[in-house]
Enzyme design. Structure first.
Site, PDB file in Angstrom:
ATOM      1  N   ASP A   1      37.407 -38.343   7.980  1.00 56.05           N
ATOM      2  CA  ASP A   1      36.009 -38.558   7.601  1.00 56.05           C
ATOM      3  C   ASP A   1      35.613 -40.030   7.672  1.00 56.05           C
ATOM      4  O   ASP A   1      35.054 -40.579   6.708  1.00 56.05           O
ATOM      5  CB  ASP A   1      35.757 -38.021   6.172  1.00 56.05           C
ATOM      6  CG  ASP A   1      36.239 -36.600   5.977  1.00 56.05           C
ATOM      7  OD1 ASP A   1      36.100 -35.798   6.905  1.00 56.05           O
ATOM      8  OD2 ASP A   1      36.771 -36.278   4.894  1.00 56.05           O
TER       9      ASP A   1
ATOM     10  N   GLU B   1      27.621 -30.621   7.915  1.00 58.94           N
ATOM     11  CA  GLU B   1      28.058 -31.560   6.865  1.00 58.94           C
ATOM     12  C   GLU B   1      28.224 -32.956   7.445  1.00 58.94           C
ATOM     13  O   GLU B   1      28.013 -33.170   8.650  1.00 58.94           O
ATOM     14  CB  GLU B   1      29.373 -31.090   6.235  1.00 58.94           C
ATOM     15  CG  GLU B   1      30.500 -30.966   7.237  1.00 58.94           C
ATOM     16  CD  GLU B   1      31.704 -30.169   6.736  1.00 58.94           C
ATOM     17  OE1 GLU B   1      31.633 -29.554   5.667  1.00 58.94           O
ATOM     18  OE2 GLU B   1      32.724 -30.172   7.439  1.00 58.94           O
TER      19      GLU B   1
END
Ligand code: 6LW
Length: 562
Positions: free
Chosen positions: A36, A209
């Site tokens: 991420d 997301e």
């Protein structure tokens, strides 16, 4: 105790890196469990953060001047009082942070899942000190990131539930936005849904997301991950000429994925997605994103790693892997290579920590928040002395455990320690750990009053196994002076080999061909990767026994970089 104060970079790494040889750099740029990624640029300096889940301290801040060579310069959450991870599974804790800079202030937004939700932390200097988290209780979701518009307004973007919290299908989520008052660090105004479901809701897209917004030539570009973080993962883009939308999906989406490629290709990079873009001073665009490197059949132990790739703008849209080709292990370097860094994170490399500084190298991570000072670099000169404690790494407390990532499919890790167990429950050594129920532990202990080296596997307590299962044991017939032993774990893709050596002796294999897929994400689940941990425990009983680690050495030797 303030572990932050001991986490200063003082180590002693021998780095042999071929990163950026012949003008090419090696992917991943941060090998091992660095998922991420989020990036920002301030002048000629780049800053990057990753998820750290239940490891402590939380959210390392990396710095680079060339986008390829990185150095960890601090942590956003490095005081026990701002990050209590007690009781959290290793894949809970801190998810998908984002880093931004605006008018003299750095902003990191993140989600502390289950125990706090979404927050922003700010700093004037990226190495810190970072402010206490300011919480956003109004946000019901994950993956928050800030966008600072050129008219002075700011916005928080995040993933949230389906409209009305009524999902039409599993994985139906939204990207939402609230205005952010940067002066008062609060959210203001109404929440707005920018994306419902994903690129085309009629096709039931899942897990939209990781939203990141950027502005270019008057367009607002909203990038997001879609497809779930496994092999269907991707990055998609939408744009609008107004911050509040409507946002149109790019007809050429996804702009990054590996899901259409032959799973049998050599050296696959899979699961690519969750990107953040940055522009160099020369106006070139680059993406950082996560990807995985399976050794076979989708098995990988190195977690989700940080990759770097050029971005091509085409018809007003950013594209990361044109025609959805393979993400490459080598691209031309974005910028001239600068002075060598303390330690490499990409390509094949070796580092060695002599454990003789006054403080721990900031790459070491605790498993959850240490509440007491059980480790000491000053007690025995040149050693890291740790106290055995009842906690084990099968539990959800803070065991005596200091870890660094497994960053290669193949390589080895070694340590030497002085340790005398007083009872069979006392053990010290080195673990390769994925989660509470998936790890191997190579240790010294005693058995019937005789010193032994042992290998344990975490047990499956749901199937009636004990917390740990003994796989191999070997008596140490002539313990060397000071009971000093070296331990080694070799990683060979889908197998680990566990070896030991007494002073003056040669390496002896305790057990070879131990199943490494047991620690892969495919088997163990979760969002993290394997860690090599200096780990000691008195297994549920109180103890005053100590173990002293002399050094730790890591070598990565993946074929693809040779
Ligand atoms: C993160 C989500 C994801 O919050 O995985 O890959 C979750 N994407 O965006 C945990 O890393």
């Amino acid at each position: 105790m303030r572990p932050s104060s001991v986490l200063l970079p003082l180590v002693l790494c021998v780095c042999v890196s071929i990163v950026q040889s012949q003008g090419q750099f090696c992917n991943p740029i941060l090998a091992g469990f660095y998922p991420d990624p989020s990036i920002c640029r301030v002048g000629e300096d780049y800053y990057l953060v990753n998820s750290t889940f239940a490891y402590y301290p939380g959210l390392g801040v990396f710095h680079s001047r060339d986008l390829v060579h990185w150095e960890i310069i601090g942590h956003v959450l490095e005081r026990p009082e701002v990050l209590n991870l007690e009781g959290q599974g290793v894949s809970r804790g801190l998810y998908a942070p984002s880093i931004r800079y605006e008018k003299g202030t750095f902003y990191v937004t993140c989600t502390l899942v289950d125990i706090g939700g979404n927050f922003v932390s700010t700093a004037e200097r990226p190495e810190g000190p970072w402010s206490n988290p300011v919480w956003f209780p109004q946000v019901n979701g994950i993956d928050p990131s800030l966008f600072f518009d050129d008219d002075g307004r700011a916005f928080l973007l995040y993933n949230s539930v389906a409209p009305g919290n009524k999902p039409l299908y599993e994985g139906h989520r939204t990207i939402r936005m609230r205005e952010f008052d940067a002066t008062n660090r609060i959210l203001v105004g109404e929440e707005k849904i920018l994306v419902n479901g994903g690129t085309d809701i009629s096709r039931k897209p899942i897990w939209i997301e990781g939203p990141h917004m950027l502005k270019k030539n008057g367009w607002y570009y909203l990038l997001a991950a879609e497809g779930g973080t496994e092999d269907q993962h991707s990055e998609v883009v939408f744009r609008s000429n107004s911050i509040s939308g409507p946002y149109a999906a790019f007809a050429g989406n996804p702009i990054l994925t590996q899901r259409t490629l032959d799973p049998k290709r050599a050296h696959p990079v899979t699961c690519a997605g969750h990107a953040d873009l940055v522009e160099t001073p020369a106006g070139e665009w680059w993406a950082v994103f996560l990807g995985c490197r399976p050794y076979r059949d989708g098995y990988f132990n190195t977690g989700r790693e940080t990759f770097l790739a050029p971005v091509r703008w085409n018809g007003g849209w950013p594209i990361i892997n044109p025609d959805l080709q393979e993400v490459k292990y080598h691209y031309p370097a974005p910028l001239p290579a600068l002075a060598p860094v303390k330690r490499a994170y990409g390509g094949n490399f070796t580092y060695r920590d002599e454990l003789n500084g006054p403080s721990l190298d900031p790459n070491w991570m605790f498993l959850r928040t240490p509440r007491e000072r059980w480790y000491d670099l000053g007690k025995k000169k040149g050693f890291l002395t740790v106290r055995l404690r009842p906690e084990t790494c099968s539990g959800t407390g803070n065991p005596t455990f200091l870890a660094q990532r497994q960053q290669h499919l193949s390589g080895s890790v070694r340590t030497a320690l002085e340790f005398t167990a007083k009872s069979p429950n006392e053990k010290a050594g080195i673990a390769v750990f994925q989660n509470e129920s998936h790890y191997y532990f190579l240790c010294e202990s005693i058995d019937h009053a005789h010193p032994v080296v042992q290998l344990f596997r975490s047990g499956d307590t749901t199937r009636g196994e004990r917390e740990t299962v003994l796989l191999a044991s070997q008596g140490l017939d002539s313990p060397s002076a000071g009971n000093r032993t070296a331990l080694k774990i070799d990683a060979c893709s889908d197998m680990y080999r566990f070896s030991y050596r007494t002073m003056g002796g040669v390496w002896a294999v305790l057990k070879d061909s131990v199943d490494a897929t047991f620690l892969s994400t495919k088997v163990a689940g979760g969002f993290v990767g394997c860690m090599y941990a200096l780990y000691a425990t008195s297994d549920g009983q109180s103890s005053a026994t100590e173990a002293a680690y002399d050094w730790f050495e890591y070598t990565g030797i993946d074929d693809v970089y040779r």
